[in-house]
Design an enzyme around this catalytic site. Structure first.
Site, mmCIF file in Angstrom:
data_model
loop_
_atom_site.group_PDB
_atom_site.id
_atom_site.type_symbol
_atom_site.label_atom_id
_atom_site.label_comp_id
_atom_site.label_asym_id
_atom_site.label_seq_id
_atom_site.Cartn_x
_atom_site.Cartn_y
_atom_site.Cartn_z
ATOM 1 C CD GLU A 41 -3.052 1.217 2.098
ATOM 2 O OE1 GLU A 41 -2.909 0.049 2.651
ATOM 3 O OE2 GLU A 41 -3.804 2.061 2.393
ATOM 4 C CE LYS B 216 -6.393 -1.218 5.472
ATOM 5 N NZ LYS B 216 -5.523 -0.415 4.496
ATOM 6 C CG ASP C 274 0.168 -15.737 12.182
ATOM 7 O OD1 ASP C 274 -0.678 -15.087 11.592
ATOM 8 O OD2 ASP C 274 0.017 -16.759 12.531
ATOM 9 C CG HIS D 176 -3.423 7.336 -0.561
ATOM 10 N ND1 HIS D 176 -2.941 6.091 -0.451
ATOM 11 C CD2 HIS D 176 -4.063 7.661 0.633
ATOM 12 C CE1 HIS D 176 -3.251 5.675 0.766
ATOM 13 N NE2 HIS D 176 -3.934 6.661 1.453
HETATM 14 P P1 NAD Z 1 8.176 -23.079 16.811
HETATM 15 O O1 NAD Z 1 7.412 -24.364 17.166
HETATM 16 O O2 NAD Z 1 8.719 -23.099 15.151
HETATM 17 O O3 NAD Z 1 9.535 -22.432 17.479
HETATM 18 C C1 NAD Z 1 9.521 -22.181 19.030
HETATM 19 C C2 NAD Z 1 10.230 -23.344 19.540
HETATM 20 O O4 NAD Z 1 11.782 -23.157 19.403
HETATM 21 C C3 NAD Z 1 10.171 -23.207 20.990
HETATM 22 O O5 NAD Z 1 9.176 -24.195 21.531
HETATM 23 C C4 NAD Z 1 11.466 -23.770 21.746
HETATM 24 O O6 NAD Z 1 11.681 -25.305 21.540
HETATM 25 C C5 NAD Z 1 12.477 -23.297 20.374
HETATM 26 N N1 NAD Z 1 13.230 -22.301 20.880
HETATM 27 C C6 NAD Z 1 14.656 -22.123 20.574
HETATM 28 N N2 NAD Z 1 15.137 -21.030 21.054
HETATM 29 C C7 NAD Z 1 14.272 -20.429 21.706
HETATM 30 C C8 NAD Z 1 14.258 -19.310 22.366
HETATM 31 N N3 NAD Z 1 15.345 -18.347 22.436
HETATM 32 N N4 NAD Z 1 13.198 -18.667 22.716
HETATM 33 C C9 NAD Z 1 11.760 -19.617 22.667
HETATM 34 N N5 NAD Z 1 11.913 -20.768 22.214
HETATM 35 C C10 NAD Z 1 12.949 -21.065 21.368
HETATM 36 O O7 NAD Z 1 7.381 -21.552 16.725
HETATM 37 P P2 NAD Z 1 6.173 -20.977 17.594
HETATM 38 O O8 NAD Z 1 6.549 -19.819 17.997
HETATM 39 O O9 NAD Z 1 5.839 -21.796 18.815
HETATM 40 O O10 NAD Z 1 4.938 -20.871 16.640
HETATM 41 C C11 NAD Z 1 4.855 -19.787 15.764
HETATM 42 C C12 NAD Z 1 4.417 -20.386 14.659
HETATM 43 O O11 NAD Z 1 2.766 -20.899 14.772
HETATM 44 C C13 NAD Z 1 3.852 -19.253 13.563
HETATM 45 O O12 NAD Z 1 4.286 -19.725 12.155
HETATM 46 C C14 NAD Z 1 2.457 -18.948 13.361
HETATM 47 O O13 NAD Z 1 1.843 -18.487 12.254
HETATM 48 C C15 NAD Z 1 2.157 -20.488 13.906
HETATM 49 N N6 NAD Z 1 0.537 -20.958 14.293
HETATM 50 C C16 NAD Z 1 -0.045 -19.933 14.868
HETATM 51 C C17 NAD Z 1 -1.482 -20.264 15.221
HETATM 52 C C18 NAD Z 1 -2.232 -19.001 15.764
HETATM 53 O O14 NAD Z 1 -1.853 -17.970 15.846
HETATM 54 N N7 NAD Z 1 -3.535 -19.292 16.101
HETATM 55 C C19 NAD Z 1 -1.707 -21.416 15.314
HETATM 56 C C20 NAD Z 1 -1.161 -22.511 14.953
HETATM 57 C C21 NAD Z 1 0.389 -22.102 14.267
#
Ligand code: NAD
Length: 425
Positions: free
Chosen positions: A85, A263, A279, A377
């Site tokens: 945008e 928005k 996300d 714009h």
């Molecule tokens: P992930 O599981 O890929 O990574 C997180 C993991 O990384 C942790 O659980 C830990 O084991 C590890 N880790 C390593 N170093 C770390 C640090 N310094 N701090 C924290 N953890 C560390 O990712 P996530 O963050 O659990 O999930 C994010 C993804 O989930 C996004 O892609 C999102 O789109 C998706 N998602 C979103 C929803 C929703 O928002 N409703 C639902 C399902 C999935």
């Protein structure tokens, strides 16, 4: 509508991206140019796309621009924003410049704490279920932390329980919230895995049946807050400031205006969220749900005049972003953008993102309360219109300039100008 003959493509998900593209081209009757365009768009990135999503055939580039002039908690930062945008980045740069003399953006956060919900059904006495679950907090901690030892190693893990009994059309339900410190991860997968691991144990302890087990995007324990002061001289005087306050009061009192006002805030926020591979839907969902928490949809920001007549803006919202997980760690553009930002924790990123949101809101309100939104714009919009009618290369600027000069940025006028330019040679 395309000429798709059937939406069935046997074994589609098992094909290579290139084979999928060919299959889609056949089924949708795409010409060679369209197929080449889709293949080019994914050039160098198709393997990544194929790992990130299902049924990948291409990739879609969104422009990344840099917001300048931003100071967050005394540190200057260049902020990559991914947006299609026009005017979004210019508004942030301009607004950030106007509050530099007062120190820019000051922020705070509540910590990287997420929650997952486990829905319990069929309990005779939901209050009793609540007590039984609370008695097991030690076991719950052990189960959750054992699910993600890496998270625990980095200082995160299970923190607390919150158990709610909610009224529903089929009677009361018990909802268990596990509260988890997810450190530098957004944490969706982390807390979802914990909820799924815990659910069978909750059934065993309570006799209830568990159904849904998933995080809540209303991440109201993971708040980022920002405040900034715009000197009245930088706003354009008392009149503009007061008109901006009237604009804010309008948004805060009317959901029709609030939707558009918010928005605009999300134009800034989602652009940084996307640029860092986070996300956008999770952030959008949390932002709007948090805004309506007292039952009324209103402005995400708060604005007021201070004792010196300056304009003070505040934004507080859930900001569940991470540096680990999802696309953040594996998308090279997201990684490069994080380097530009110079952040080493998810907390720092959250603070920058809300600062951009507040700057965006200042810019939009100021434009609306003065010259209107269209003026800013028009420059890029005129170019878009020129391209829409087929202008290419130097023609784009020439058509756009004339559209602006004539004060009519319209497709029919652009067609007429382009035809004339081409006839003139
Ligand atoms: P992930 O599981 O890929 O990574 C997180 C993991 O990384 C942790 O659980 C830990 O084991 C590890 N880790 C390593 N170093 C770390 C640090 N310094 N701090 C924290 N953890 C560390 O990712 P996530 O963050 O659990 O999930 C994010 C993804 O989930 C996004 O892609 C999102 O789109 C998706 N998602 C979103 C929803 C929703 O928002 N409703 C639902 C399902 C999935």
């Amino acid at each position: 509508m395309s000429d798709v003959t059937s939406s069935r493509i046997e074994g589609f998900h098992k094909m290579s991206p290139e084979a999928r593209l060919q299959a889609v081209a056949r089924q949708a009757g795409l010409d060679n140019e369209a197929v080449a365009g889709l293949a080019d768009a994914a050039s160098g990135q198709i393997d990544l796309a194929d790992r990130l999503i299902e049924n990948a055939i291409s990739s879609m580039a969104i422009p990344v621009g840099i917001a300048t002039n931003i100071t967050v908690d005394g540190r200057d930062v260049l902020v990559p924003m991914a947006t299609e945008e026009s005017s979004v980045i210019a508004a942030v740069c301009n607004s950030a410049k106007r509050c530099r003399s007062t120190g820019g953006f000051r922020t705070s956060t509540s910590g990287p704490v997420m929650a997952a919900q486990i829905q319990l059904l069929g309990a005779d006495d939901p209050e009793n279920v609540r007590m039984k679950v609370l008695e097991r907090i030690g076991d719950i901690r052990t189960i959750c932390d054992a699910t993600d030892p890496l998270l625990v190693k980095f200082g995160g893990g299970f923190r607390d329980l919150d158990i709610r009994v909610i009224g529903t059309p089929e009677g009361p339900m018990t909802v268990v919230h596990i509260i988890v410190d997810t450190r530098d991860a957004m944490g969706a997968n982390a807390v979802n895995s914990m909820a799924e691991a815990l659910a069978p144990k909750l059934e065993e302890w309570t006799g209830a049946r568990s159904l849904l087990r998933i995080l809540t995007n209303l991440a109201d324990r993971r708040l980022a807050r920002v405040r900034a002061v715009w000197p009245v001289d930088e706003i354009g005087g008392d009149r503009v400031r007061d008109d901006m306050l009237s604009a804010y009061h309008f948004a805060d009192s009317d959901p029709y205006r609030a939707a558009t006002h918010n928005k605009g805030i999300m134009n800034g926020i989602s652009a940084v969220v996307l640029a860092t591979g986070n996300d956008t839907r999770a952030i959008e969902a949390g932002a709007h749900a948090f805004t309506v928490r007292d039952g009324r949809y209103r402005s995400m920001t708060r604005w007021e005049k201070d004792g010196d007549g300056n304009l003070v803006g505040i934004l507080e919202m859930p900001m569940a972003v991470g540096l680990i997980g999802g696309a953040t760690k594996i998308h090279p553009t997201a990684q490069a953008n994080l380097k530009i930002l110079g952040v080493t924790t998810a907390d720092e990123l959250a603070r920058i993102i809300v600062s951009v949101g507040l700057a965006q809101n200042f810019g939009a309100m100021r434009a609306l309360a003065t010259t209107g939104i269209q003026k800013g714009h028009m420059a890029l919009h005129a170019q878009n219109v020129a391209m829409m009618v087929g202008a290419a290369g130097p023609e784009i600027d020439r058509v756009a300039e004339e559209l602006k000069a004539r004060g009519m940025v319209r497709q029919d006028v652009a067609e007429e100008i382009l035809a004339r330019l081409r006839a003139d040679g």
